[in-house]
Design an enzyme around this catalytic site. Structure first.
Site, PDB file in Angstrom:
ATOM      1  CG  ASP A  52      -0.287  -0.133   2.526  1.00  0.00           C
ATOM      2  OD1 ASP A  52       0.608  -0.999   2.644  1.00  0.00           O
ATOM      3  OD2 ASP A  52      -0.632   0.608   3.461  1.00  0.00           O
ATOM      4  CG  HIS A  53       3.346   2.376   2.517  1.00  0.00           C
ATOM      5  ND1 HIS A  53       3.361   3.536   3.251  1.00  0.00           N
ATOM      6  CD2 HIS A  53       2.566   1.516   3.215  1.00  0.00           C
ATOM      7  CE1 HIS A  53       2.632   3.387   4.340  1.00  0.00           C
ATOM      8  NE2 HIS A  53       2.137   2.161   4.331  1.00  0.00           N
TER       9      HIS A  53
END
Length: 266
Positions: free
Chosen positions: A81-82
């Protein structure tokens, strides 16, 4: 491409664009930060920026970032998610990518602890802060307008998981102490709300960890076991009686870290 979202300016030289990936783990979504010259009076698509955490592989989010003059892409840690947006954002902008792990870097060297990055009339200091993951880093904007970018090491609300055995509680407590030794400054997490100061939240994080360790000690006493002899599943209901079932995996991982810590430090 549909209409591109525009970032929200938080303070001179800092803007945020939140990815549309809400969940019980990411809260409202991943906060991607755009850093630029603090003397710039207005953020525009001509502005030179550095991106902190491109976020997930979501084309609309990444095209919105690529609409700016991206000079560099920085990563706080490896989770998708990063980091998922790195390939497309690098392709769209050609900007170098720097992270602690070489596998995520593009046309640039891995980050070094204590390194200072100079760009867009801004200096960022790199701080290695393992615990959430072994490769977690935070970034400190230096100068009179200091700011702390914490990735998942400190969230805007709630607490972060420790991805044991890769992330350990001993490392995490050391990382919190390292951040607490900095001057009080605005704190910008990768998930959740912004904070005007860092010390209050960091103190709450340390107190939470100490309280949780005491809960684990009490639970072990009830079971008549030591930390080295217990399994997270035995403690889950005792330590987290009102746990959302969707968070059971994260809680179990944190319990593993706590049991390991107690076993080593007993």
């Amino acid at each position: 491409m549909e209409h591109l979202a525009f970032p929200t300016v938080l303070s001179p030289g800092i803007a945020v664009l939140r990815a549309d990936n809400p969940s019980e783990m990411t809260l409202e979504g991943t906060n991607t930060y755009l850093l630029f010259d603090p003397q710039t009076t207005q953020l525009s698509h001509d502005t030179e920026i550095v991106v902190v955490d491109p976020g997930p592989d979501m084309p609309a989010h990444l095209h919105a970032l690529a609409a700016f003059d991206v000079q560099m892409i920085l990563l706080t840690h490896r989770h998708g998610d990063h980091s998922g947006g790195i390939p497309l954002l690098h392709e769209l902008t050609g900007a170098p990518v720097r992270a602690r792990l070489a596998e995520f870097c593009r046309n640039a060297a891995p980050l070094s602890d204590g390194e200072r990055l100079e760009f867009c009339a801004t200096t960022l200091r790199v701080l290695f802060t393992p615990g959430h993951t072994s490769d977690s880093v935070c970034f400190v904007r230096e100068g009179q307008q200091g700011a702390l970018f914490t990735g998942d090491t400190v969230l805007g609300r709630g607490t972060t998981i420790l991805e044991h055995p890769d992330g350990t509680l001993a490392d995490y407590l050391d990382s919190l102490a390292r951040l607490s030794a900095l001057a009080d400054m605005p704190l910008h997490p990768a998930h959740g709300e912004q904070h005007a100061g860092s010390h209050k939240l960091l103190t709450a994080y340390r107190e939470h960890r100490e309280s949780r360790l005491e809960q684990v000690r009490v639970a072990l006493a009830k079971l008549g076991k030591a930390g080295a002899d217990a399994e997270p599943a035995e403690l889950l209901d005792l330590v987290y009686p009102d746990l959302d079932p969707r968070l059971a995996g994260a809680a179990s991982s944190s319990l593993e870290a706590q049991l390991h810590y107690l076993a080593v430090n007993s």
